[in-house]
Each structure stands twice: as C-alpha cells, then as structure tokens.
Scaffold this motif. Structure first.
Motif: not given
Length: 718
Positions: A247, A276-277
């Motif tokens: 992430s 952006e996990p």
C-alpha cells in the motif's frame, strides 16, 4: 456484496442472550490486566537506565495528554462551550497522544477512544466504524474541521492518516444537529493544525518491517505583516503479510491565513491526497470460520486496482463585528475519484485444495460536492447563541461492469493470481444529484451560576435526482428531517459536572447520494437518545475521568412486510443501551495511565429479512464490550509506553450465524528525546503477533488484521 461495496450479511437464526449479559462481560477483559505487568516491566527498565542517560526537560503541556475538559468544543457544539460544560459525551486524541502511541492511521487513533471499533474494508473505504450499537458510514459520520463529505455507495475514504492534524475528536450519539444525516451512532472530526505567526517546522522520517517507510514535513510561519501559512506534506508505504498487500499514500495540505485587520480573518485551504490500499479482500472460511492454512494467501488478480484521489478547496472568512457578535462564512469544493478492479469473492474447496473465484468487479466513483455555510454567533446576557444556514450540492457518477461476471479456480496454496477479465463491459450506470438546505440554531443559557441549559434545533431539506444512463429513465425525490437537542449541566463544584440530555437524529436507509429505485419511497430513519453522565477532574491536576450512560432507539429501518414477505417496508426498530467510562490518571510523577471501557447491549426489536425474523439479534459488527489501556512511564530522556486494545466477539451478519472472535492486541513504544528538538521512537504493533479477524467480507470471507510490525522513527521540531 450489494455491488455498492458495503459489508455483507447472511441469513440464519440465532437466539439472544439475556439483557443482564450487558453487565457480565468482564471475563473477556481479563487480558487487559497484563498491561499492569507490562507497565511494571517498563518501569523497571526505565529505572535501570536512569543512572546512565542524560535528562532532557519535557516541554509538552500535560493537558494535551488528558481528556482536555477545559478545552472549548469544536465538534459537539458551535456555541464555544468547554467540554466540561457541554451536556454530551465527547473526547478525542491529541497530536501528542498520537505520537506517544505511534498512531499513524485515523482508524488506529479513533479506535483508542471509548466505544469506537472499526470494521473497515477496501469496499467501504476503510473508514467504517461501530459506535453505541450502530455501524457503517450511514450511522457513524466522518468530518474534517466540521465539514462532512457526502457518503457515496456506503463509502468514506478521507482522511486516512493523522499527519497534519492537531487532534481527532469524537461526538457520540446522534449528531444531526451539527452534521445532518448519517450520525446516529457518532461523528468523528479531524481538526487541522492551524497557521501561526510563530515560525516552526517539524520533520518525520520512519522505516520499519514489511518495507514500511514514512516521511512527513509540516511548517508554519508569517508572511509579511498580515499573513501566515501552514503546509503539511506526507507520504507512506508498507507491505503486508501476503501477496498484493503493498500500500502507498501521499498528500499535501496547505492553508494561507490573511488578517488584514484585527477583526477579520480569511483562510484559504487547498488539499490533494491519493491512496492505494492493500488489494486484499479477505481469507475464505470453512463453515463460518477462518481457514487457518490459507491465512497467508491472497486470491485477487495480479493487475487488480484500488485507488482513491481527493481534492479539496475551502475559503473561510471570520469577522468579529463586535465584542458580542461574530459572523462566519465558509465555501468549499470537494472532488473524490475512486477506482476498484478486483476479484472479490472466494470459495474454498478443502477436498480439492482449490479456491473458486467470482465477482470480477470494476467500479468507479466520481463525486463532486460544493457547499456554503454562513453563521452568526454571539452573546446576549446569559445566552451564547448561534444561527446558521448550510447549502450543499453533490453530484455523483457511478460506473461499473454489473452483473460482474467471471469465474476461475486456482490452487488454495501458492495460487497463480492471473489477470482480471470480465465478460461484462464497464459502463457509466447512473448520475445523481443531491441538493441540501439546512437551517439551525443553538443556545447555551446560563440559568444560574451552577446551571447551564443547551438547546438546539435543525431542519434539513433534501432534493434528489437520479438518471439511469443505460435505460434512460429517471426519478426524483424530496425528503427532510428535523433534529433537536436539549441538555442540562449542573456544575457540582470547580472540578465536577453532571449532565443529562435528550437528542434526536436521523440516518438514511442507504447512502443518500446513491439512493436507488428500490429505496425511492423510503424516508429517513429517526433515532432518539437519552443520556446522563458525569465529568470530573482529579485534585491537584492528577487526572480526569468521564462516565456516560445512554439509550438509543432507532425507528423506521427497512424490514419486510409480514403479510407480503417479498416486499420491503419501513417499520423496523433497533435499540441499544450501554455504559462508557474513560479516564487519564497521573499515578506518579513519572507514570501516566489512560484507559476506557464500553459495554453495549444492542438488538433489533423488529426486523424481518429474507432469511427470517431477526428480532432479538445483535446487529452485525457490534461488540458487547471494547476497551483500551495505556501506561506511559517517563524517566529522564526516556519514555516507555505500553497499550492493550480489546474488542469483544461480534457477528458477521444480522442472523448472528457467523461469529467474529474477540481479540486483544498489545502495542508498545520507546521514545528517546535526543535533544529538545529531536525524538527517536521505536514502535511495535501487535507485539504478540496475534492472528485476528478485523472484519468480515460476506458471511464466509474474513479480513485478517496485520501481524507484528516494528518501526523506527525520528521526529524533529524546530
């Protein structure tokens, strides 16, 4: 999954324990006793180090680590009352506490407060919480500096980290008077660090296990004779315990403050953030339990995507027209873009040693929100009052590839992720617009030297339009809600106050911005809370504590028509009652203890679902008990901190057929103040490397929390 990325629930009946079980939850809390051992161990280590390490004076004000009962409330009321005066339950976490505990994510910080538990997932943006028996973005709101972004398809994704914020505040129970719909359980408010004419800079560099790295810069200072600025920049990255768990995120927060006259202040704010996990949708289970042998696997596609982008612009003007009158106006523009492209459903076949994957989803959100708030606040005799008007317009475009076709089978162990491919085209499906107008008024009336009454009223009017882009059809709807609060505070003495309040609020049956045809005829669900409590400071500044007892009834939730089970109607009811206690105690000159405990008894009083009657069942994702305990020991240049977080057993569904087991996590931190300007910290998360379920994704897919993590950080302030 209902294709709007909300937490799922399955259907099966289960019996409810007695109401008296509310006061029998102490056995699961026994692990918290270990913190005493941890604190003693830290104290011994610190004492041993005291003779060899230099002493550096600590200049942080002690009140920043307490409950700050004397501080003016910005989250619970607009009248400027101190937290001690306000007849409501609220507290928060300061930036000092964030650093002491090593909390870098908003979710970590908020769940340190009493009664707040998290069940975030990639599908709901990660900011889904439970409070006072109510769960999700439609019942627990999220705001920044008092402004809440619209909830689209059950999703909230900003703010995600704690950098750049002075404190995180929580107002518990219905907060519609302050924030409108979607706040029956609680509202979280992130309070930004403000510009100052005193020039200061802070720098953070951190690295740790699992490729973790963080960097942050914050600076404030004067610009000429009548302006000042505040900028905060932050970036982070980390890997996880399985493939596709990397992430990363980054953001910029900027504020320019203009003060051309002593009575006039203008703030111009510009923010940009990306996230952006980890692309992890859970581990499949067997018969409602985690398949332990699959805990390290990820069955998503190698080219999967989860990405959130936020842009925020705000202009705030405050004019001190006189000693008794202040006028404010705030105009803002928010834009959020989200993109998911993932394989989200997994079914484990133990005999074959395979996992079948389905639900090849691609979903995009484009949300724009423009708003303006104008208010007047003043004093008149024994009254402190405020009146205001909110106007908000939101537009939302939902794009997806429904009906989400695609299937594949991979090895359960060391799967080949492959690529994402669906037979269904990704197309814009609907456009919506929501216009909201709200008028509100509050009055804090000092009835006598020891008595204060706080009353408030707000009315929201909504107009909603939806255009089905493929079918070409459209519908519109008007709805509204009126919320009120009446509270009374009695100042027992200089250190103690007791209060009682009744408040009302309302939640949508689904996110207002993404209301669909099936829910067109439904009105807002109404919640009513009664609460009594006490707030007290301990003599000689040795600590503070609060206690709140509450009861909430929420009516008109969606249920089934008993005469026509296939038809959904409003008429269901949910209730909860409980006790919340929180305290900070300076046990000795060197040792500070912080703790809280929440006991909640929540149930559906009336609810029919397709799978059966849920009356008497506990709502999904709601634990009966949760607790936190921290010990901080300082000696010379060293501070050692140890904390435990306990979350009781929950259910994954309203049928109460799938249990999520209770868990207790142990965190610790060691801080060394190298100089008055620099601190070195070693932070350990989940020190015992406990495997636990943080949330469910459906009734047989479990999101596992992160294992042990270590981080070394250096923080400069100059």
């Amino acid at each position: 999954m209902q294709r709007q990325h909300t937490v799922l629930s399955s259907s099966a009946a289960a019996s409810r324990t007695s109401h008296h079980a509310l006061f029998k939850p102490f056995k699961p809390l026994m692990p918290l006793a270990h913190s005493a051992i941890a604190a003693a161990t830290l104290a011994c280590c610190a004492a041993a180090a005291q003779t060899t390490l230099p002493s550096v004076d600590v200049t942080e004000p002690a009140e920043r680590a307490g409950l700050r009962l004397q501080q003016a409330s910005t989250t619970g009321t607009r009248t400027g009352l101190a937290v001690r005066e306000a007849p409501m339950s609220m507290d928060g976490v300061s930036d000092l506490q964030l650093q002491e505990r090593g909390d870098t994510a908003v979710t970590e910080a908020i769940t340190r407060t009493v009664g707040l538990t998290a069940a975030g997932s990639p599908g709901n943006g990660g900011l889904a919480f439970s409070s006072r028996g109510f769960f999700g973005a439609n019942s627990v709101g999220v705001a920044e500096d008092g402004v809440a972004a619209g909830v689209a398809a059950g999703t909230i994704s900003y703010p995600s980290d704690t950098w750049g914020y002075e404190r995180m505040e929580v107002l518990r129970g219905p907060a519609s008077l302050m924030y409108g719909s979607g706040t029956v359980g609680a509202t979280l408010n992130a309070v930004r660090k403000a510009p100052s004419r005193e020039r200061t800079t802070e720098v953070l560099l951190a690295g740790g296990t699992k490729e973790a790295a963080r960097a942050g810069v914050g600076a404030t200072g004067p610009l000429g004779e009548s302006a000042s600025y505040r900028i905060d920049a932050y970036g982070s990255q980390a890997d996880g315990d399985r493939a596709l768990s990397f992430s990363q995120s980054g953001k910029f927060m900027g504020t320019l403050r203009l003060q051309p006259r002593a009575d006039l202040q203008i703030d111009l704010v510009a923010d940009r953030a990306t996230q952006e996990p980890a692309r992890y949708w859970g581990t499949p289970g067997v018969n409602g339990r985690v398949a332990a042998e699959l805990a390290g696997e990820n069955y998503n596609a190698s080219d999967s995507i989860i990405r959130y982008e936020d842009t925020r612009l705000r202009a705030k003007v405050q004019w001190q027209a006189s000693d008794a009158l202040t006028l404010r106006n705030e105009t803002y523009y928010f834009k959020t873009d989200r993109h998911w492209r993932n394989i989200e459903a997994y079914s484990f076949n133990p005999a074959a040693g395979t996992v079948t994957r389905s639900d090849y989803l691609e979903i995009l959100h484009h949300l724009e929100q423009t708003g303006n708030n104008v208010s007047a606040a003043g004093r008149s005799g024994a009254h402190r009052w405020v009146v205001g008007w909110d106007a908000v317009r939101s537009s939302f475009t939902h794009t997806n590839n429904a009906p989400y076709g695609g299937t594949s089978t991979v090895s359960a162990i060391n799967p080949v992720q492959g690529t994402w491919a669906s037979p269904d085209a990704t197309l814009p499906k609907y456009d919506t617009s929501l216009t909201q107008h709200a008028v509100y008024a509050e009055d804090a009336w000092t009835l006598a030297p020891q008595w204060l009454a706080l009353v408030g009223l707000r009315h929201d009017a909504y107009r909603y339009d939806r255009q089905e882009l493929q079918a070409g059809t459209r519908f519109d709807k008007q709805m509204g809600g009126t919320s009120a609060r009446g509270g009374l505070t009695y100042r027992w003495d200089d250190r103690t106050s007791v209060y009682a309040q009744v408040s009302t609020g309302y939640d949508p049956v689904t996110a207002l911005i993404s209301l669909n045809l099936a829910n067109r005829d439904f009105q807002l669900s109404r919640g009513t809370q009664t609460e009594v409590g006490i707030k007290q400071s301990i003599q000689q500044g040795l600590g503070e504590w609060t206690l709140a007892v509450f009861n909430i009834d929420k009516k008109n939730i969606v249920t089934r028509d008993p005469a026509r089970p296939s038809v959904s109607v409003q008429g269901g009811q949910q209730s909860s009652r409980g006790v919340e206690w929180t305290a900070v105690v300076q046990a000795t000159r060197a040792l500070r203890l912080e703790g809280n405990l929440a006991l909640v008894d929540a149930q559906f009083d009336t609810l029919l679902e397709a799978g059966g009657n849920r009356a008497g069942n506990r709502p999904a994702n709601v634990p009966r008990q949760s607790a936190n305990l921290w010990a901080h020991y300082r000696t010379g240049a060293w501070q050692l901190s140890s904390g435990l977080r306990h979350v009781g057993q929950r259910f994954a569904d309203n049928a109460n057929s799938v249990q999520l087991p209770a868990y207790t996590l142990w965190d610790a931190a060691v801080h060394y103040q190298v100089s008055p300007q620099a601190t070195v910290s070693l932070v350990a998360r989940n020190l015992a490397d406990r495997r636990y379920v943080s949330a469910s994704y459906g009734d047989n897919q479990f999101l596992l929390g992160q294992g042990r993590r270590l981080e070394l950080a250096v923080h400069w302030r100059f």
